[in-house]
Design a protein around this motif. Structure first.
Motif, mmCIF file in Angstrom:
data_model
loop_
_atom_site.group_PDB
_atom_site.id
_atom_site.type_symbol
_atom_site.label_atom_id
_atom_site.label_comp_id
_atom_site.label_asym_id
_atom_site.label_seq_id
_atom_site.Cartn_x
_atom_site.Cartn_y
_atom_site.Cartn_z
ATOM 1 N N SER A 191 0.830 -1.202 0.000
ATOM 2 C CA SER A 191 0.000 0.000 0.000
ATOM 3 C C SER A 191 0.874 1.266 0.000
ATOM 4 O O SER A 191 2.028 1.248 0.449
ATOM 5 C CB SER A 191 -0.920 0.019 1.221
ATOM 6 O OG SER A 191 -0.157 0.012 2.411
ATOM 7 N N HIS A 193 0.236 5.952 -0.716
ATOM 8 C CA HIS A 193 -0.678 7.015 -1.123
ATOM 9 C C HIS A 193 -0.701 7.060 -2.648
ATOM 10 O O HIS A 193 0.348 7.119 -3.306
ATOM 11 C CB HIS A 193 -0.203 8.364 -0.563
ATOM 12 C CG HIS A 193 -1.244 9.428 -0.635
ATOM 13 N ND1 HIS A 193 -1.689 9.964 -1.831
ATOM 14 C CD2 HIS A 193 -1.946 10.060 0.343
ATOM 15 C CE1 HIS A 193 -2.602 10.872 -1.592
ATOM 16 N NE2 HIS A 193 -2.779 10.966 -0.265
ATOM 17 N N GLY A 238 -8.816 -3.766 -1.978
ATOM 18 C CA GLY A 238 -8.700 -2.322 -1.852
ATOM 19 C C GLY A 238 -9.545 -1.740 -0.749
ATOM 20 O O GLY A 238 -10.425 -2.414 -0.183
ATOM 21 N N THR A 239 -9.274 -0.475 -0.454
ATOM 22 C CA THR A 239 -10.017 0.225 0.596
ATOM 23 C C THR A 239 -10.663 1.506 0.091
ATOM 24 O O THR A 239 -11.825 1.767 0.339
ATOM 25 C CB THR A 239 -9.079 0.566 1.772
ATOM 26 O OG1 THR A 239 -7.955 1.315 1.281
ATOM 27 C CG2 THR A 239 -8.595 -0.705 2.463
ATOM 28 N N ARG A 240 -9.880 2.314 -0.668
ATOM 29 C CA ARG A 240 -10.431 3.557 -1.208
ATOM 30 C C ARG A 240 -9.570 4.017 -2.377
ATOM 31 O O ARG A 240 -8.452 3.519 -2.581
ATOM 32 C CB ARG A 240 -10.511 4.637 -0.118
ATOM 33 C CG ARG A 240 -9.211 4.963 0.541
ATOM 34 C CD ARG A 240 -9.427 5.863 1.754
ATOM 35 N NE ARG A 240 -10.178 5.158 2.792
ATOM 36 C CZ ARG A 240 -10.834 5.764 3.771
ATOM 37 N NH1 ARG A 240 -10.864 7.097 3.824
ATOM 38 N NH2 ARG A 240 -11.465 5.076 4.692
ATOM 39 N N ALA A 241 -10.096 4.969 -3.126
ATOM 40 C CA ALA A 241 -9.465 5.348 -4.394
ATOM 41 C C ALA A 241 -8.115 6.029 -4.230
ATOM 42 O O ALA A 241 -7.317 6.049 -5.172
ATOM 43 C CB ALA A 241 -10.397 6.260 -5.187
ATOM 44 N N ASN A 242 -7.819 6.594 -3.041
ATOM 45 C CA ASN A 242 -6.545 7.289 -2.879
ATOM 46 C C ASN A 242 -5.485 6.427 -2.188
ATOM 47 O O ASN A 242 -4.470 6.936 -1.728
ATOM 48 C CB ASN A 242 -6.727 8.611 -2.129
ATOM 49 C CG ASN A 242 -7.290 8.402 -0.738
ATOM 50 O OD1 ASN A 242 -7.689 7.304 -0.376
ATOM 51 N ND2 ASN A 242 -7.322 9.483 0.044
#
Length: 374
Positions: A191, A193, A238-242
């Protein structure tokens, strides 16, 4: 003397017994429910004259019952678990019997098949013309993860096997079944940013997508000995788009006509390697039933059943089926095998699940005749 619990509500003992089985809701992996349904079944099989054993695993309680002495038993194979969660009986699919059709969760798949077994054995006083072994597993609906080895162990030396899953819609037996394997492909990345440090991340989702394209190429390879069905049933990650996703996985269902294509595809899946430097790939088999392609002994067993059926004024034939079941394990071992000896009906795994009462009685008559003849 107190009446048996399945004879308390109606005038038909067969329907009463089936109702009792249906009203004990027994979803897969519910060990308490599995034990609850195993108790009256064990009691009835013992009362008929069977030497009963209960086998407990993490998935529930399976039942073995031997009738008659001697080697080379005929196997009668079924399962007690269903796809329905507890509460279905009180809400979405209540028990009903209008004299022609029976409805209820698990009535068709496959508690009516169990009722056929028990009633036929009782009609002959628990004394078949050949040794008989009943095998009722607790986790068939989820691929028999804890009972596959039990089935193959208890099948050693068997003369033949009859499965009591539902038949083809016209009542034909199922002779040959596709192999069925469920696998999870899991990609592990790193992971980061997605905007500030994208170069530090390794997208598990991108890795998984590329691996799924590889899977598609594997199953569509024209060099395979037979067509392969492949369904990517779930995808998660995944968790979120960013955030660059660090884990993603897909569950895949595969169906095979023959052992050659099955071996080729499964070996290729085991050999998948990561595409992205620093990523990791895991391939986990959730359940696997080998392909069972019908052989001459299977055809001979089908012919024997058809001949007995004809003597009763019934017409029976057999043909392959797309779905898999515990008989895959037996047919693939070259034990003469048929499946689909349960009664006609429809709606397996659906709210339309139902059994045709006339067919229930026909199957009982036919199994009684088969067990009575050497």
């Amino acid at each position: 003397m107190n009446a048996a619990p399945w004879m308390s509500r109606q005038t038909d003992p067969v329907v009463d017994f089936l109702r009792m089985l249906v009203e004990i809701e027994s979803p897969s992996f519910d060990t308490e429910a599995s034990e609850r349904i195993a108790t009256p079944l064990s009691e009835r099989l013992a009362a008929i004259g069977g030497a009963v054993r209960r086998i407990r695993t993490d998935a529930g309680t399976s039942i073995l019952a031997d009738f008659g002495a001697g080697p080379d038993p005929l196997l009668l194979v079924g399962h007690t678990d269903t796809v329905w969660p507890r509460g279905t009986l009180d809400q979405a699919l209540p028990w009903s019997h209008d004299g022609t059709v029976i409805r209820g969760p698990g009535a068709y798949d496959m508690k009516s098949g169990i009722a056929v077994m028990c009633e036929a054995l009782e009609r002959i006083g628990g004394a078949p013309a050949m040794p008989v072994r009943v095998i009722l597993t607790c986790d068939e609906e989820v691929g028999s993860p804890t009972t596959a080895s039990l089935i193959t162990q208890e099948a050693v030396g068997a003369r033949a096997a009859i499965g009591f899953e539902s038949p083809h819609p016209d009542g034909a037996l199922k002779v040959g079944r596709r192999g069925s394997t469920r696998v999870i492909i899991r990609a592990v990345g790193r992971s980061a940013h997605a905007a500030l440090d994208p170069e530090l991340g390794i997208s598990a989702i991108d890795e998984l997508v590329d691996q799924l394209m590889r899977v598609r190429m594997l199953v569509e390879d024209p060099a395979l000995s037979a067509p392969v069905l492949c369904n990517i049933g779930t995808v998660a990650g995944g968790t979120r788009a960013n955030v660059v996703p660090d884990v993603a996985e897909a569950e895949i269902g595969l169906r095979f006509i023959d052992g050659e294509s099955e071996t080729a595809v499964l070996n290729a899946l085991d050999g998948l390697a990561p595409i992205r430097h620093g990523s990791r790939l895991e391939v986990e088999t959730l359940s696997s039933r080998p392909a069972w392609r019908a052989t001459a002994p299977d055809a001979a067993l089908t012919a024997t059943i058809a001949s007995t059926a004809a003597s009763l004024g019934q017409r029976i034939d057999g043909r392959p089926a797309a779905g898999a079941g515990d008989t895959n394990l037996l047919g693939s071992l070259r034990i003469p095998t048929v499946d689909g000896f349960g009664p006609r009906g429809g709606g397996a795994h659906a709210l339309e699940e139902h059994v045709i009462v006339e067919s229930l009685r026909e199957r009982i008559d036919l199994l009684t005749a088969l067990l009575s003849s050497a």
